[in-house]
Design a protein around this motif. Structure first.
Motif, mmCIF file in Angstrom:
data_model
loop_
_atom_site.group_PDB
_atom_site.id
_atom_site.type_symbol
_atom_site.label_atom_id
_atom_site.label_comp_id
_atom_site.label_asym_id
_atom_site.label_seq_id
_atom_site.Cartn_x
_atom_site.Cartn_y
_atom_site.Cartn_z
ATOM 1 N N CYS A 59 0.838 -1.198 0.000
ATOM 2 C CA CYS A 59 0.000 0.000 0.000
ATOM 3 C C CYS A 59 0.876 1.252 0.000
ATOM 4 N N ASP A 60 0.422 2.296 -0.707
ATOM 5 C CA ASP A 60 1.179 3.547 -0.781
ATOM 6 C C ASP A 60 1.179 4.301 0.540
ATOM 7 N N ASP A 61 0.206 4.031 1.397
ATOM 8 C CA ASP A 61 0.113 4.719 2.683
ATOM 9 C C ASP A 61 1.046 4.027 3.681
ATOM 10 N N ARG A 62 2.078 4.743 4.147
ATOM 11 C CA ARG A 62 3.062 4.118 5.045
ATOM 12 C C ARG A 62 2.458 3.774 6.401
ATOM 13 N N TYR A 63 1.460 4.547 6.834
ATOM 14 C CA TYR A 63 0.820 4.224 8.102
ATOM 15 C C TYR A 63 -0.020 2.954 7.987
ATOM 16 N N CYS A 64 -0.565 2.698 6.813
ATOM 17 C CA CYS A 64 -1.286 1.453 6.583
ATOM 18 C C CYS A 64 -0.332 0.281 6.701
ATOM 19 N N ARG A 65 0.851 0.387 6.119
ATOM 20 C CA ARG A 65 1.852 -0.686 6.211
ATOM 21 C C ARG A 65 2.299 -0.875 7.662
ATOM 22 N N LEU A 66 2.420 0.219 8.407
ATOM 23 C CA LEU A 66 2.800 0.129 9.820
ATOM 24 C C LEU A 66 1.712 -0.569 10.630
ATOM 25 N N ARG A 67 0.446 -0.238 10.362
ATOM 26 C CA ARG A 67 -0.660 -0.887 11.064
ATOM 27 C C ARG A 67 -0.723 -2.375 10.711
ATOM 28 N N GLN A 68 -0.341 -2.727 9.474
ATOM 29 C CA GLN A 68 -0.317 -4.136 9.086
ATOM 30 C C GLN A 68 0.719 -4.903 9.905
ATOM 31 N N GLU A 69 1.887 -4.308 10.119
ATOM 32 C CA GLU A 69 2.920 -4.958 10.919
ATOM 33 C C GLU A 69 2.438 -5.157 12.352
ATOM 34 N N GLU A 70 1.772 -4.166 12.912
ATOM 35 C CA GLU A 70 1.247 -4.275 14.271
ATOM 36 C C GLU A 70 0.185 -5.370 14.368
ATOM 37 N N PHE A 71 -0.678 -5.446 13.344
ATOM 38 C CA PHE A 71 -1.724 -6.470 13.337
ATOM 39 C C PHE A 71 -1.119 -7.865 13.245
ATOM 40 N N GLN A 72 -0.137 -8.052 12.377
ATOM 41 C CA GLN A 72 0.500 -9.360 12.235
ATOM 42 C C GLN A 72 1.214 -9.769 13.525
ATOM 43 N N LYS A 73 1.783 -8.805 14.240
ATOM 44 C CA LYS A 73 2.438 -9.101 15.504
ATOM 45 C C LYS A 73 1.421 -9.548 16.551
ATOM 46 N N ARG A 74 0.252 -8.866 16.596
ATOM 47 C CA ARG A 74 -0.794 -9.258 17.539
ATOM 48 C C ARG A 74 -1.323 -10.651 17.229
ATOM 49 N N GLU A 75 -1.490 -10.960 15.940
ATOM 50 C CA GLU A 75 -1.971 -12.274 15.548
ATOM 51 C C GLU A 75 -0.984 -13.374 15.940
ATOM 52 N N ALA A 76 0.314 -13.077 15.820
ATOM 53 C CA ALA A 76 1.329 -14.073 16.165
ATOM 54 C C ALA A 76 1.351 -14.345 17.666
ATOM 55 N N GLU A 77 0.979 -13.352 18.477
ATOM 56 C CA GLU A 77 0.997 -13.502 19.930
ATOM 57 C C GLU A 77 -0.273 -14.146 20.466
ATOM 58 N N ARG A 78 -1.301 -14.227 19.649
ATOM 59 C CA ARG A 78 -2.554 -14.830 20.106
ATOM 60 C C ARG A 78 -2.381 -16.335 20.261
#
Length: 295
Positions: free
Chosen positions: A191-210
């Motif tokens: 995605c061109d929006d860098r904050y969207c890419r940052l939120r994706q990294e945060e989401f993937q980290k939360r999913e890995a910790e579940r």
């Protein structure tokens, strides 16, 4: 906005003022806060983000949800940028230029596709929408289409905020065919929006910790709901689908996605103790009693 909220005596008022007065008359218990400015400018964008971050009912708290009902791509991209930066969940909606189709979309930064992940051609190609020639565009929008899309949006908001039913990730509406397509789009890693890419990294980290699903099932099996059973309540197996069909009547041929709540069993004679069927003699109670008295 003009066709749903504006009233003739409000001539001269801005859309924001007209909408606020109409809605306040409908429900005076609702607290309204109006801002009449262009959110795509730098100064106003900062003010817009501040109200998202601190505009909740509780002083200084963020809002629960942002609803987008704007009519141009530039404003949608501004809302998308603000919500991605703040990690704010929002719902986007719109009606096509020919006024016979529309859509609603739930956007969870990092989890679902944002507006920049799968943008329309006018945004993807960096075209200035003000320069587009819109030949064949309907001169007057249909308030019926807008009302349908607005109703779908509000219904989705209620399900999300009150936690019932299934919240639609994307729901379209085609008025020409009464077609309601539904789908879900994942966020675009490029995605061109860098904050969207940052939120994706945060989401993937939360999913890995579940905890994994197997671990959750093991924990549920180990839990003891009641150690004693004073009333002797027992959990028995539910009626199987085959048993239910055997006890029901014929099911009509229905289109996919529609089922009957119950069926009416076929009318048959009364069953005797040996399984034989006794036909209805159509005799009255008095006639039957008279026959028994002569026996």
């Amino acid at each position: 906005m003009n066709r749903l909220f504006f009233q003739p005596h409000q001539a001269g008022l801005s859309k924001v003022e007209a909408a606020e007065r109409t809605l306040r008359n409908i429900n005076p218990d609702v607290v309204f806060e109006t801002h009449n400015y262009n959110i795509t400018t730098v100064d106003n964008f900062t003010r817009f983000m501040d109200r998202i971050s601190h505009g909740g009912l509780q002083e200084g708290a963020p809002v629960d949800l942002v609803l987008s009902c704007v009519d141009n791509f530039e404003a949608r991209m501004a809302i998308n940028t603000a919500c991605n930066e703040l990690g704010q969940i929002w719902m986007e909606s719109g009606v096509s230029e020919n006024a016979v189709s529309g859509h609603i979309q739930l956007i969870i930064p990092g989890e679902t596709a944002c507006f920049a992940c799968a943008p329309p051609l006018v945004v993807a190609a960096n075209i200035d929408e003000k320069t587009l020639k819109r030949e064949g565009v309907c001169a007057a929008s249909l308030p019926t289409t807008m009302g349908v899309v607005a109703g779908l949006l509000v219904q989705n908001v209620l399900k999300y905020l009150l936690n019932f039913g299934t919240v639609s990730r994307y729901l379209g509406y085609n008025a020409m065919q009464d077609f309601f397509p539904s789908m879900s789009m994942k966020a675009n890693p490029q995605c061109d929006d860098r904050y969207c890419r940052l939120r994706q990294e945060e989401f993937q980290k939360r999913e890995a910790e579940r905890p994994k699903q197997d671990e959750v099932l093991d924990m549920e099996e180990q839990q003891v709901i009641h150690e004693d059973n004073e009333w002797g309540i027992e959990l028995v197996s539910e009626v199987t689908e085959a048993e239910l069909q055997a006890a029901s009547g014929p099911v009509p041929d229905l289109p996919e996605g529609i089922t009957v709540a119950y069926t009416i069993p076929e009318e048959k004679g009364h069953a005797a103790s040996d399984g034989a069927v006794v036909e209805d003699s159509e005799q009255s109670l008095e006639e039957l009693m008279a026959q028994m008295s002569r026996m």
